[in-house]
Design a protein around this motif. Structure first.
Motif, mmCIF file in Angstrom:
data_model
loop_
_atom_site.group_PDB
_atom_site.id
_atom_site.type_symbol
_atom_site.label_atom_id
_atom_site.label_comp_id
_atom_site.label_asym_id
_atom_site.label_seq_id
_atom_site.Cartn_x
_atom_site.Cartn_y
_atom_site.Cartn_z
ATOM 1 N N LEU A 1 -5.447 6.582 -8.964
ATOM 2 C CA LEU A 1 -5.911 5.255 -8.556
ATOM 3 C C LEU A 1 -6.031 4.320 -9.752
ATOM 4 O O LEU A 1 -5.456 3.244 -9.766
ATOM 5 C CB LEU A 1 -7.249 5.375 -7.815
ATOM 6 N N ASN B 1 -8.314 -3.319 -3.472
ATOM 7 C CA ASN B 1 -8.793 -3.921 -4.707
ATOM 8 C C ASN B 1 -9.675 -5.109 -4.324
ATOM 9 O O ASN B 1 -9.204 -6.059 -3.706
ATOM 10 C CB ASN B 1 -7.595 -4.378 -5.549
ATOM 11 N N LEU C 1 -8.664 -1.709 -12.883
ATOM 12 C CA LEU C 1 -9.278 -1.618 -11.557
ATOM 13 C C LEU C 1 -10.672 -1.003 -11.680
ATOM 14 O O LEU C 1 -10.825 0.101 -12.188
ATOM 15 C CB LEU C 1 -8.418 -0.753 -10.629
ATOM 16 N N GLN D 1 -5.852 -6.793 -2.287
ATOM 17 C CA GLN D 1 -4.632 -6.012 -2.090
ATOM 18 C C GLN D 1 -4.961 -4.588 -1.652
ATOM 19 O O GLN D 1 -5.753 -3.902 -2.289
ATOM 20 C CB GLN D 1 -3.817 -5.978 -3.381
ATOM 21 N N GLU D 2 -4.341 -4.174 -0.549
ATOM 22 C CA GLU D 2 -4.486 -2.797 -0.082
ATOM 23 C C GLU D 2 -3.638 -1.908 -0.982
ATOM 24 O O GLU D 2 -2.430 -2.098 -1.100
ATOM 25 C CB GLU D 2 -4.039 -2.686 1.375
ATOM 26 N N LEU D 3 -4.294 -0.929 -1.624
ATOM 27 C CA LEU D 3 -3.612 -0.052 -2.568
ATOM 28 C C LEU D 3 -3.156 1.255 -1.928
ATOM 29 O O LEU D 3 -2.061 1.742 -2.194
ATOM 30 C CB LEU D 3 -4.541 0.262 -3.751
ATOM 31 N N ILE D 4 -4.024 1.839 -1.103
ATOM 32 C CA ILE D 4 -3.762 3.143 -0.506
ATOM 33 C C ILE D 4 -4.189 3.105 0.952
ATOM 34 O O ILE D 4 -5.216 2.512 1.288
ATOM 35 C CB ILE D 4 -4.556 4.253 -1.239
ATOM 36 N N SER E 1 -2.687 4.039 -12.548
ATOM 37 C CA SER E 1 -1.575 3.180 -12.118
ATOM 38 C C SER E 1 -2.020 1.755 -11.785
ATOM 39 O O SER E 1 -1.187 0.902 -11.489
ATOM 40 C CB SER E 1 -0.858 3.805 -10.916
ATOM 41 N N ASN E 2 -3.316 1.497 -11.836
ATOM 42 C CA ASN E 2 -3.865 0.155 -11.610
ATOM 43 C C ASN E 2 -4.826 -0.169 -12.755
ATOM 44 O O ASN E 2 -6.049 -0.190 -12.563
ATOM 45 C CB ASN E 2 -4.610 0.097 -10.277
ATOM 46 N N ILE F 1 -13.572 -1.660 -5.885
ATOM 47 C CA ILE F 1 -12.752 -1.456 -4.698
ATOM 48 C C ILE F 1 -13.664 -1.446 -3.481
ATOM 49 O O ILE F 1 -14.884 -1.373 -3.610
ATOM 50 C CB ILE F 1 -11.983 -0.116 -4.757
ATOM 51 N N ALA G 1 0.831 -1.203 0.000
ATOM 52 C CA ALA G 1 0.000 0.000 0.000
ATOM 53 C C ALA G 1 0.866 1.254 0.000
ATOM 54 O O ALA G 1 1.948 1.290 0.567
ATOM 55 C CB ALA G 1 -0.922 0.015 1.214
ATOM 56 N N ARG H 1 -8.592 3.116 4.042
ATOM 57 C CA ARG H 1 -7.743 2.357 3.130
ATOM 58 C C ARG H 1 -8.561 1.953 1.924
ATOM 59 O O ARG H 1 -9.779 1.720 2.033
ATOM 60 C CB ARG H 1 -7.125 1.147 3.823
#
Length: 191
Positions: free
Chosen positions: A13, A134, A20, A139-142, A16-17, A23, A2, A131
């Motif tokens: 968001l 995804n 996606l 997966q924790e992204l931010i 870069s993903n 979420i 993250a 947080r």
């Protein structure tokens, strides 16, 4: 891994993903030792706004009594009355691909229920965070930890998802409101 944000930071968001779309935003908190005799009940609310930053349809104000926006692209997990235990206290599922074009921003807020009557404020809250995860792979992204900068506030705008040039970005806001949900609903155009 993250990306940890600080207050005021913005990050891309979706660019870069790639791919996606789904979420969830997990929000959590703890309350400090407090001898006020009343339980804390913090609530997550989401304001889905137009380009002017206003909610133009009450259905786009998502909270424990209205668990989804006008088309179901933003869904509230339900009210956690105590905030006890580890992990997220409340979650919001978001399908970025189906958010109506009229919605430019999705603002995530936390307020203290009945704060004035209970003599409670965010100075008595610790470890508050948001947080972005995804949904497809967990997966924790931010992650944005709010810190301990609050004293008299009874509501906080934690962060905002917003559209920019066809992509979704996230802004770590961290702004407090001394008049809690009343101030938030007023500023987002609901009263």
């Amino acid at each position: 891994m993250a990306i940890n944000l600080s207050k005021g930071q913005k990050i891309d968001l979706t660019k870069s993903n790639p791919g996606l779309t789904k979420i969830f935003v997990g929000l959590g908190w703890d309350t400090n030792k407090y001898d006020g005799g009343k339980d804390f009940d913090l609530d997550v609310s989401v304001f889905c706004t137009n380009g002017a930053g206003k909610v133009d349809n009450e259905k786009n104000f998502v909270y424990f009594n209205n668990k989804e926006n006008e088309n179901g692209s933003v869904i509230h997990s339900g009210d956690n009355l105590t905030g006890a235990g580890a992990g997220d206290d409340e979650q919001i599922k978001v399908d970025l691909s189906t958010i109506p074009a009229s919605i430019e921003k999705v603002a995530f807020t936390i307020t203290i229920y009945d704060a004035v009557a209970r003599n409670q404020n965010f100075g008595q809250v610790s470890n508050a965070y948001a947080r972005i995860v995804n949904e497809a792979d967990g997966q924790e992204l931010i992650r944005f930890d709010l810190g301990e900068d609050f004293s008299i506030e009874t509501g906080v705008v934690v962060g905002e998802l917003y559209r920019h040039s066809g992509e979704w970005k996230f802004s770590a806001v961290g702004n407090g409101y001394k008049d809690g949900l009343d101030g938030l609903t007023r500023d987002y155009g609901l009263v």
